[in-house]
Design a protein around this motif. Structure first.
Motif, PDB file in Angstrom:
ATOM      1  N   ILE A 101      -2.822  -6.948  12.624  1.00 56.06           N
ATOM      2  CA  ILE A 101      -2.160  -7.307  11.369  1.00 56.06           C
ATOM      3  C   ILE A 101      -1.396  -8.623  11.505  1.00 56.06           C
ATOM      4  N   GLY A 102      -1.078  -9.003  12.725  1.00 56.66           N
ATOM      5  CA  GLY A 102      -0.361 -10.258  12.957  1.00 56.66           C
ATOM      6  C   GLY A 102      -1.153 -11.495  12.571  1.00 56.66           C
ATOM      7  N   GLU A 103      -2.459 -11.350  12.328  1.00 55.86           N
ATOM      8  CA  GLU A 103      -3.263 -12.494  11.918  1.00 55.86           C
ATOM      9  C   GLU A 103      -2.945 -12.930  10.491  1.00 55.86           C
ATOM     10  N   MET A 104      -2.272 -12.072   9.726  1.00 56.94           N
ATOM     11  CA  MET A 104      -1.920 -12.401   8.336  1.00 56.94           C
ATOM     12  C   MET A 104      -0.611 -13.193   8.343  1.00 56.94           C
ATOM     13  N   GLU A 105      -0.673 -14.391   8.889  1.00 51.46           N
ATOM     14  CA  GLU A 105       0.532 -15.122   9.257  1.00 51.46           C
ATOM     15  C   GLU A 105       1.348 -15.623   8.083  1.00 51.46           C
ATOM     16  N   PHE A 106       0.770 -15.666   6.888  1.00 51.56           N
ATOM     17  CA  PHE A 106       1.528 -16.139   5.735  1.00 51.56           C
ATOM     18  C   PHE A 106       2.232 -15.009   4.998  1.00 51.56           C
ATOM     19  N   MET A 107       2.091 -13.790   5.486  1.00 53.48           N
ATOM     20  CA  MET A 107       2.667 -12.627   4.823  1.00 53.48           C
ATOM     21  C   MET A 107       4.179 -12.766   4.698  1.00 53.48           C
ATOM     22  N   GLU A 108       4.671 -12.577   3.462  1.00 49.37           N
ATOM     23  CA  GLU A 108       6.106 -12.613   3.221  1.00 49.37           C
ATOM     24  C   GLU A 108       6.664 -11.238   2.868  1.00 49.37           C
ATOM     25  N   SER A 109       5.803 -10.346   2.366  1.00 46.48           N
ATOM     26  CA  SER A 109       6.249  -9.010   2.003  1.00 46.48           C
ATOM     27  C   SER A 109       5.173  -8.012   2.405  1.00 46.48           C
ATOM     28  N   LEU A 110       5.576  -6.978   3.191  1.00 48.42           N
ATOM     29  CA  LEU A 110       4.657  -5.939   3.644  1.00 48.42           C
ATOM     30  C   LEU A 110       5.308  -4.587   3.415  1.00 48.42           C
ATOM     31  N   ASP A 111       4.677  -3.756   2.589  1.00 47.29           N
ATOM     32  CA  ASP A 111       5.211  -2.430   2.268  1.00 47.29           C
ATOM     33  C   ASP A 111       4.115  -1.392   2.470  1.00 47.29           C
ATOM     34  N   LEU A 112       4.268  -0.590   3.538  1.00 53.84           N
ATOM     35  CA  LEU A 112       3.341   0.503   3.844  1.00 53.84           C
ATOM     36  C   LEU A 112       4.064   1.841   3.807  1.00 53.84           C
ATOM     37  N   SER A 113       5.199   1.906   3.157  1.00 52.26           N
ATOM     38  CA  SER A 113       6.066   3.095   3.195  1.00 52.26           C
ATOM     39  C   SER A 113       5.458   4.270   2.455  1.00 52.26           C
ATOM     40  N   ARG A 114       5.996   5.464   2.819  1.00 49.90           N
ATOM     41  CA  ARG A 114       5.652   6.730   2.155  1.00 49.90           C
ATOM     42  C   ARG A 114       4.151   6.990   2.146  1.00 49.90           C
ATOM     43  N   ASN A 115       3.593   6.943   3.339  1.00 50.12           N
ATOM     44  CA  ASN A 115       2.221   7.358   3.595  1.00 50.12           C
ATOM     45  C   ASN A 115       2.262   8.361   4.741  1.00 50.12           C
ATOM     46  N   GLN A 116       1.158   8.538   5.424  1.00 55.83           N
ATOM     47  CA  GLN A 116       1.104   9.425   6.593  1.00 55.83           C
ATOM     48  C   GLN A 116       0.585   8.633   7.793  1.00 55.83           C
ATOM     49  N   LEU A 117       0.987   7.385   7.885  1.00 56.62           N
ATOM     50  CA  LEU A 117       0.551   6.529   8.983  1.00 56.62           C
ATOM     51  C   LEU A 117       1.165   7.011  10.292  1.00 56.62           C
ATOM     52  N   SER A 118       0.392   6.924  11.344  1.00 62.18           N
ATOM     53  CA  SER A 118       0.837   7.423  12.644  1.00 62.18           C
ATOM     54  C   SER A 118       0.628   6.354  13.709  1.00 62.18           C
ATOM     55  N   LEU A 146       0.839  -1.209   0.000  1.00 59.78           N
ATOM     56  CA  LEU A 146       0.000   0.000   0.000  1.00 59.78           C
ATOM     57  C   LEU A 146       0.868   1.252   0.000  1.00 59.78           C
ATOM     58  N   SER A 147       2.119   1.121  -0.385  1.00 59.56           N
ATOM     59  CA  SER A 147       3.074   2.226  -0.277  1.00 59.56           C
ATOM     60  C   SER A 147       2.753   3.355  -1.243  1.00 59.56           C
ATOM     61  N   ARG A 148       3.349   4.538  -0.944  1.00 55.53           N
ATOM     62  CA  ARG A 148       3.269   5.718  -1.815  1.00 55.53           C
ATOM     63  C   ARG A 148       1.826   6.117  -2.093  1.00 55.53           C
ATOM     64  N   ASN A 149       1.087   6.316  -1.005  1.00 53.74           N
ATOM     65  CA  ASN A 149      -0.261   6.854  -1.066  1.00 53.74           C
ATOM     66  C   ASN A 149      -0.362   7.957  -0.024  1.00 53.74           C
ATOM     67  N   ASN A 150      -1.562   8.341   0.351  1.00 49.69           N
ATOM     68  CA  ASN A 150      -1.781   9.342   1.394  1.00 49.69           C
ATOM     69  C   ASN A 150      -2.603   8.753   2.527  1.00 49.69           C
ATOM     70  N   LEU A 151      -2.319   7.520   2.851  1.00 48.89           N
ATOM     71  CA  LEU A 151      -3.058   6.841   3.912  1.00 48.89           C
ATOM     72  C   LEU A 151      -2.658   7.391   5.269  1.00 48.89           C
ATOM     73  N   MET A 152      -3.625   7.475   6.174  1.00 43.20           N
ATOM     74  CA  MET A 152      -3.370   8.003   7.500  1.00 43.20           C
ATOM     75  C   MET A 152      -3.904   7.043   8.550  1.00 43.20           C
ATOM     76  N   GLY A 153      -3.721   7.468   9.802  1.00 46.36           N
ATOM     77  CA  GLY A 153      -4.193   6.646  10.902  1.00 46.36           C
ATOM     78  C   GLY A 153      -3.192   5.565  11.264  1.00 46.36           C
ATOM     79  N   ALA A 154      -3.666   4.606  12.046  1.00 46.86           N
ATOM     80  CA  ALA A 154      -2.787   3.572  12.590  1.00 46.86           C
ATOM     81  C   ALA A 154      -2.766   2.334  11.698  1.00 46.86           C
ATOM     82  N   ILE A 155      -1.682   1.593  11.801  1.00 46.51           N
ATOM     83  CA  ILE A 155      -1.626   0.262  11.199  1.00 46.51           C
ATOM     84  C   ILE A 155      -2.609  -0.624  11.964  1.00 46.51           C
ATOM     85  N   PRO A 156      -3.455  -1.387  11.280  1.00 45.29           N
ATOM     86  CA  PRO A 156      -4.438  -2.210  11.998  1.00 45.29           C
ATOM     87  C   PRO A 156      -3.773  -3.049  13.093  1.00 45.29           C
ATOM     88  N   PRO A 157      -4.287  -2.995  14.319  1.00 44.17           N
ATOM     89  CA  PRO A 157      -3.614  -3.656  15.444  1.00 44.17           C
ATOM     90  C   PRO A 157      -3.507  -5.169  15.322  1.00 44.17           C
TER      91      PRO A 157
END
Length: 874
Positions: free
Chosen positions: A721-738, A708-719
């Protein structure tokens, strides 16, 4: 095995048997001296009334005509009794639909009944068939029966042949005890009948001492006894147990019928161990098929020879040997000379190795099929070698023939299929290759380094498959016949227009698979796809094509995969594509397409598994209709101008919510192979999306990659997120997440790539799991983050955390639990009031009285100076 097998079976096995049947049931009516009996003619009329379609088959069945002259009816010459009824159809298009009527019982002398290749609409085989006491030949194959085979068939004590094959697994048997009474049975074919519930099936078959042919093809058999107390069916000539689940070693009892067995087929089972040397004692064996099992070890030297007292006596009768898709190893040097009488030699897809020379193939004058593909073999022959054989099929994939194009192929004038792919050939493709034979149907020269151009092949009307992919061929695309079904010319240097593709797309074309991707083709896509009714795969990706996507592509109603990605196409997605409801793959990425993403994609293309629209100029919101694509495994909308929020209905991507059992270790968004059964990817990166990351996205627990990188997303990372246990790559960079990174992220134990950089995240970086494997680059640009791997330590009072985020997280959690708005308990209200009173009690006098304010800030400044000096000294 094809025509060769049919020839062998006909010539060597059933010539006498078929002669007997054809003599007994000759359809010659010239010699008839008596007429059909009235009662039997009436019975036939009643039987005919049970059918509703293709009644032209009964056109000769008129009451005024003697029934012995009716089509498909045979009478006994002296008595006029009906003795045979043959109403089989030649193919499914002529199949009659109907029911079986009990009027057959009024044909008391009926001994031959063939109703095969008709459609009895899933009825059960009637029990009354067992009352046709004089029946010798019963054929109900491919007739769409279902249910349990009636035990009453065991009453047919005169039965010589019984064929119930081809009815699929709809037909089953719970036991085979009824076979015990069929002592005259010579032919038994239960192919496709579900026999999975029968444990002692072989004991029942062993009672049939007269049996000549036994076919239990695809019967879901699992148990294969290794031995029998006594083998009774010693006259058996044909044994077909292929396409079952038989587990174990090749059984010993086979070699107790070694003098009679002519045809043995054990293909596609789960047999293991080595191939027994005892096959060298099978003096009558003509066809042996052990392919697609788990057999290991070397090919025994006894094959192809008759051994007496462990000494080779003479060449055996073996003519066809199929050992493909096993785990056989060793070399062929010792065994090849003993197999020189073979017509078919298939040892493909094993682990054989070594060098095969022309000397070892010297005496193979009868060879018609040679399959060495998928081994580690080197075919080292002289450039002047002229084989003694004339091959119809050549399979030498990955056998190292190069670097020159093999000249010996020029002598082969009967080739219908050739595969010399991945052979290390670095040479020009010779013109003479295309003039070898007009009979050639399948050509695979892929994965070499062939150069040159390809001639006009439009006259090769029997050519159905051509694969020249992954070479260095150049020039324009070759002209091809409308009869061709599969064209793979990808990954070459073909150039020029593709307009002449229209020559293949005539009214009666056969084209099903067209892949000309990864070339230098240019110009517009021709608008001539109206007649591509058979096309299933169309891949024009990675070329220099321009212009609009033609509307006529919407006529490809059977299309499963459409790839036009990585070109220079412009305009909007044509609305005619909504008609292609069979699409599984739609990739239009990396073009210059514009407009909004059509809502009809989610409304009409409900079978989509892969949707790629990346790197275009799409604008507007992500339509919520896309959420209707429950089968999606890859959704790539990256690098567009999309705005608005991520739809909360993403949790409707059911396929992304399923667990996978095998990992994918590499993500290449443009490789659509078998690995895509496992890959699940969601990529919305490089757009202008706003709002929060929806909590619903964490229900996609099967995702391997989320970007979801390089957007204007805000707010928190969903608490969670650890339920996505098969995740191998996660990219949330270059947003406005807090706010802080959720501690549940440590549960992503498969995570190998993480990028949270350039946001407004705060607090300490969670430790645990494999979080310590990521370096500082994964977190850079978040000025309020602290803890390893960053150089900033976190203070014990967590001063780096944004207190507003804590309050917001508490509020969101409470809202989620209660389903209502924020509700603050009285305890927290009193704390808030106390804080306000204390705040005003301290800051109020400073704000109102100047002397106090000056004294406070002098004290504060001195304190800061002392801390600074202490830090420097320390």
């Amino acid at each position: 095995m094809g025509s060769i097998l049919k020839e062998l079976v006909t010539i060597f096995i059933f010539i006498a048997y078929v002669f007997m049947i054809s003599t007994e049931y000759s359809w010659d009516v010239v010699a008839l001296k008596v007429q059909c009996l009235d009662s039997e003619q009436k019975a036939l009329q009643t039987f005919k009334e049970g059918f509703q379609s293709h009644l032209d088959r009964f056109s000769s069945w008129v009451p005024e005509e003697d029934c012995c002259k009716w089509r498909g009816v045979k009478c006994e010459n002296e008595t006029g009794h009906v003795i045979a009824l043959d109403l089989h159809s030649s193919d499914s298009s002529e199949a009659m639909q109907g029911q079986l009527r009990t009027s057959l019982l009024d044909l008391p002398y009926l001994s031959y009944l063939d109703l095969s290749l008709n459609d009895f609409r899933q009825i059960q085989i009637p029990e009354f068939i067992g009352s046709l006491s004089n029946l010798k030949h019963l054929n109900l194959s491919d007739a769409n029966f279902k249910g349990t085979i009636p035990d009453q068939l065991g009453n047919l004590s005169h039965l010589v042949s019984l064929d119930l094959s081809g009815n699929g697994y709809s037909l089953r048997a719970n036991d085979l005890n009824w076979l015990h009474h069929l002592s005259s049975l010579k032919l038994l074919d239960l192919g496709g009948v579900d026999l999975s519930n029968i444990v002692n099936w072989l004991d029942d078959i062993n009672m049939l001492s007269s049996l000549i042919e036994l076919s239990l093809f695809a019967c879901k058999l699992q148990d294969l006894p290794h031995s029998l107390p006594r083998v009774n069916f010693t006259s058996l000539k044909i044994l077909d147990l292929s396409f079952n689940r038989l587990y174990g070693r090749i059984p010993n009892w086979l070699f107790e019928i070694e003098q009679s067995l002519v045809f043995l087929n054990l293909r596609r089972n789960e047999l293991h161990g080595s191939i027994p040397e005892a096959f060298g004692h099978m003096t009558s064996l003509i066809v042996l098929d052990l392919s697609e099992n788990n057999l290991a070890g070397p090919i025994p030297t006894t094959l192809g020879m008759i051994f007496v007292k462990n000494q080779p006596k003479e060449f055996s009768s073996l003519r066809e040997l199929y050992l493909s898709h096993n785990q056989l190893n060793g070399t062929l040097q010792k065994i090849l000379p003993k197999l020189s009488r073979l017509r078919v030699l298939d040892v493909s897809w094993n682990s054989l190795e070594g060098v095969v020379t022309d000397a070892e193939l010297l005496n193979f004058s009868n060879l018609q099929v040679l399959e060495f593909s998928g081994n580690n073999l080197i075919l080292n022959v002289s450039s002047s070698w002229v084989p003694s054989f004339q091959l119809e099929s050549i399979g030498l994939h990955s056998c190292k023939l190069g670097p020159q194009f093999p000249q010996w192929i020029r002598s082969q004038k009967l080739i219908s299929a050739i595969d010399i792919s991945k052979n290390g050939i670095s040479d020009a493709l010779p013109d003479w290759f295309w003039n070898l034979t007009s009979e050639i149907g399948h050509v695979n020269l892929s994965s070499n380094n062939l150069t040159g151009t390809v001639l006009d092949l439009s006259s090769k009307i029997k050519l159905s498959t051509i694969d020249l992919s992954s070479n260095k061929l150049s020039g324009p695309l070759p002209l091809l016949s409308p009869n061709i079904a599969t064209v793979v010319l990808a990954r070459n240097s073909f150039s020029g227009s593709i307009v002449h593709l229209c020559e293949m797309l005539k009214v009666n074309n056969s084209l099903k698979y067209l892949d000309i991707s990864n070339n230098f083709l240019s110009g517009q896509i021709p608008d001539c796809w109206t007649h591509g009714k058979n096309l299933v795969i169309l891949n024009l990706a990675s070329n220099d094509l321009s212009g609009k996507i033609p509307e006529s592509i919407g006529h490809l109603l059977r299309l499963n995969s459409l790839r036009l990605d990585r070109n220079g196409l412009s305009g909007k997605i044509p609305s005619s594509l909504k008609n292609c409801t069979s699409l599984f793959v739609l990739d239009l990425g990396q073009n210059r397409l514009s407009g909004e993403i059509p809502e009809w994609i989610g409304e009409n293309l409900l079978n989509l598994m892969i949707l790629g629209l990346s790197s275009n100029a799409f604008k507007g919101h992500i339509p919520v209709e896309v959420c209707q694509l429950e089968s999606l495994k890859i959704l790539d909308l990256s690098s567009n101008y999309l705005s608005g929020e991520i739809p909360r209905c993403v949790d409707n991507f059911k396929a992304m919510s399923e667990f996978v059992t095998v990992r994918s270790y590499m993500y290449d968004p443009y490789m659509y192979g078998k690995i895509l059964q496992l890959v699940k990817i969601l990529d919305f990166s490089s757009n202008s999306l706003t709002g929060e990351i929806p909590q619903e996205i964490t229900s996609l627990v099967g995702l391997l990659s989320l970007n979801l990188s390089r957007n204007n997303l805000m707010g928190a990372i969903p608490p969670n997120i650890g339920e996505m246990e098969f995740m191998e790559s996660l990219d949330l960079s270059r947003n406005q997440l807090s706010c802080s990174i959720p501690t549940s992220i440590t549960d992503l134990i498969s995570l190998s790539h993480l990028n949270l950089s350039h946001n407004r995240l705060s607090g300490s970086i969670p430790s645990g799991g494999n979080m310590l494997t990521f370096d500082a680059a994964s977190y850079q640009g978040n000025h309020n983050l602290c803890g390893p791997p960053l150089a900033y330590n976190c203070s014990e009072d967590k001063s780096n955390e944004d207190p507003n985020c804590i309050d917001n997280q508490v509020g969101r959690k409470m809202e989620a639990e209660t389903g209502q708005g924020l509700h603050v308990p009285p305890f927290y209200i009193s704390m808030g009031l106390g804080f306000i009173v204390g705040f005003l009690g301290f800051w109020g006098p400073l704000l109102l009285k100047t002397t106090r304010r000056q004294a406070y800030f002098r004290w504060l400044g001195n304190m800061i100076d002392q801390i600074y000096v202490w830090v420097k000294v320390t």
